[in-house]
Design an enzyme around this catalytic site. Structure first.
Site, PDB file in Angstrom:
ATOM      1  N   SER A   1      44.238  34.745  69.281  1.00  0.00           N
ATOM      2  CA  SER A   1      43.183  33.886  69.347  1.00  0.00           C
ATOM      3  C   SER A   1      42.847  33.167  67.870  1.00  0.00           C
ATOM      4  O   SER A   1      42.721  33.730  66.933  1.00  0.00           O
ATOM      5  CB  SER A   1      41.992  35.013  69.461  1.00  0.00           C
TER       6      SER A   1
ATOM      7  N   GLU B   1      39.431  31.327  63.402  1.00  0.00           N
ATOM      8  CA  GLU B   1      39.386  32.679  63.189  1.00  0.00           C
ATOM      9  C   GLU B   1      40.501  33.120  62.111  1.00  0.00           C
ATOM     10  O   GLU B   1      40.329  34.003  61.602  1.00  0.00           O
ATOM     11  CB  GLU B   1      39.694  33.561  64.394  1.00  0.00           C
TER      12      GLU B   1
ATOM     13  N   ARG C   1      34.161  39.812  63.485  1.00  0.00           N
ATOM     14  CA  ARG C   1      35.702  39.155  62.877  1.00  0.00           C
ATOM     15  C   ARG C   1      35.223  39.067  61.327  1.00  0.00           C
ATOM     16  O   ARG C   1      35.882  37.884  60.804  1.00  0.00           O
ATOM     17  CB  ARG C   1      36.108  38.137  63.497  1.00  0.00           C
TER      18      ARG C   1
END
Length: 333
Positions: free
Chosen positions: A233, A329, A160
């Site tokens: 998410s 995130e 990520r």
């Protein structure tokens, strides 16, 4: 090109947070983008608005990158190179590739956002990351207004993560991305249990079958941003030492994990959040989704600060209960 003042961004972020942009402009061509940057250096970039949480009004020029187009560069018996402009919707691009029988990104079906932001985050799902198919990308240097090319290696992809999230953050605008995809003998990944369950009645699943399975799984677990504001998410799955995992295992015998290296494992953040008691909980106008604890939601009138406060509350609880630091995130502004 028209600028809009005091412009609501509610329809331009998937959380549906109603913050205002001091100035707003949408650009559809590279020349328009350069023209805007000549006039404005203090900018805020906006793509699909899917990986951000806006907590306050933006006293900058918000530039909506709306570059469109898909070009097939090279096609052989086994592979094809496809370049997509930054403003292309990611899921629609995935479906277009599948319709052409171009394989490699089917596991990333239904991920919100645009093509231009997918390398920044190195989006991933169901055993696959977008870096696995990216050959290169082009980006506009905000200072020099020159287009620069970045190879896969130069993007410094991680979990990520990429160079655009750290070293050169805020210095470039990604304008297009080139992918290498398969045209036959697709190397599919159906190792996840949920995918196998969806495909149990199909003996030789195609890339379309896999995409449909993942769409079904995501729809069953994740709220549609058009119905309930969210960014998918919200937290990264933490990577912890095997030593810490073994300690947690003695207290939480069912804690799941996935191997990362000889010394570390990845633990699902959603499991931790659910175990800590947050799944399905509401806090005013915001809350934690009742089917997927990894997703924070706006039930209609939440502010970005309300959502962020929930995130911080979750982080504190996970640290106290598991000695794990959860990393957000999405980009919080």
């Amino acid at each position: 090109m028209p600028y809009f003042s005091n412009f609501s961004l509610k329809d331009y972020n998937t959380f549906g947070i109603d913050v205002k942009a001091q100035k707003f402009i949408s650009v559809a061509t590279l020349s328009q983008l350069k023209e805007v940057l000549k006039e404005n250096k203090n900018i805020f970039l906006l793509g699909g608005g899917s990986n951000m949480l806006l907590t306050k009004d933006i006293y900058k020029t918000v530039v909506h990158v709306n570059l469109h187009g898909v070009i097939v560069n090279n096609e052989t018996d086994t592979h094809v190179e496809v370049t997509a402009m930054a403003g292309e919707n990611w899921h629609e691009f995935v479906l277009w590739c599948i319709d052409q029988n171009y394989g490699g990104i089917e596991n990333l079906s239904l991920i919100p956002g645009n093509v231009g932001t997918c390398p920044i985050q190195n989006i991933g799902a169901y055993g696959f990351e977008v870096k696995d198919t990216i050959i290169s990308l082009e980006a506009l240097n905000i200072e020099t207004l020159e287009i620069e090319k970045f190879t896969n290696e130069e993007c410094e992809f991680g979990y990520r993560n990429s160079i655009f999230k750290n070293k050169v953050k805020g210095k470039y605008i990604i304008t297009n991305v080139t992918f290498k995809l398969t045209t036959k003998d697709h190397q599919t990944n159906t190792s996840y249990g949920a995918i196998q369950e969806e495909l149990k009645d199909i003996s030789n699943p195609t890339i379309k079958d896999i995409s449909n399975a993942i769409i079904a799984i995501r729809n069953s677990k994740l709220p549609n941003p058009k119905e309930i504001g969210n960014s998918g998410s919200f937290f990264k799955n933490p990577v912890i030492t095997i030593e810490l995992f073994d300690r947690l295992k003695t207290k939480y015998s069912t804690i799941p994990s996935y191997p990362v290296s000889d010394t570390t494992v990845k633990v699902p953040a959603g499991w931790l959040i659910e175990k800590a008691g947050f799944k399905g909980k509401s806090f005013g106008n915001a809350g934690v989704h009742n089917k997927q604890a990894l997703v924070l939601v706006n039930y209609g009138n939440a502010t970005g600060k309300e959502v962020h406060d929930i995130a911080k509350k979750i982080q504190r609880k996970i640290k106290a209960d598991f000695d794990i630091s959860l990393e957000i995130e999405v980009n919080v502004y």
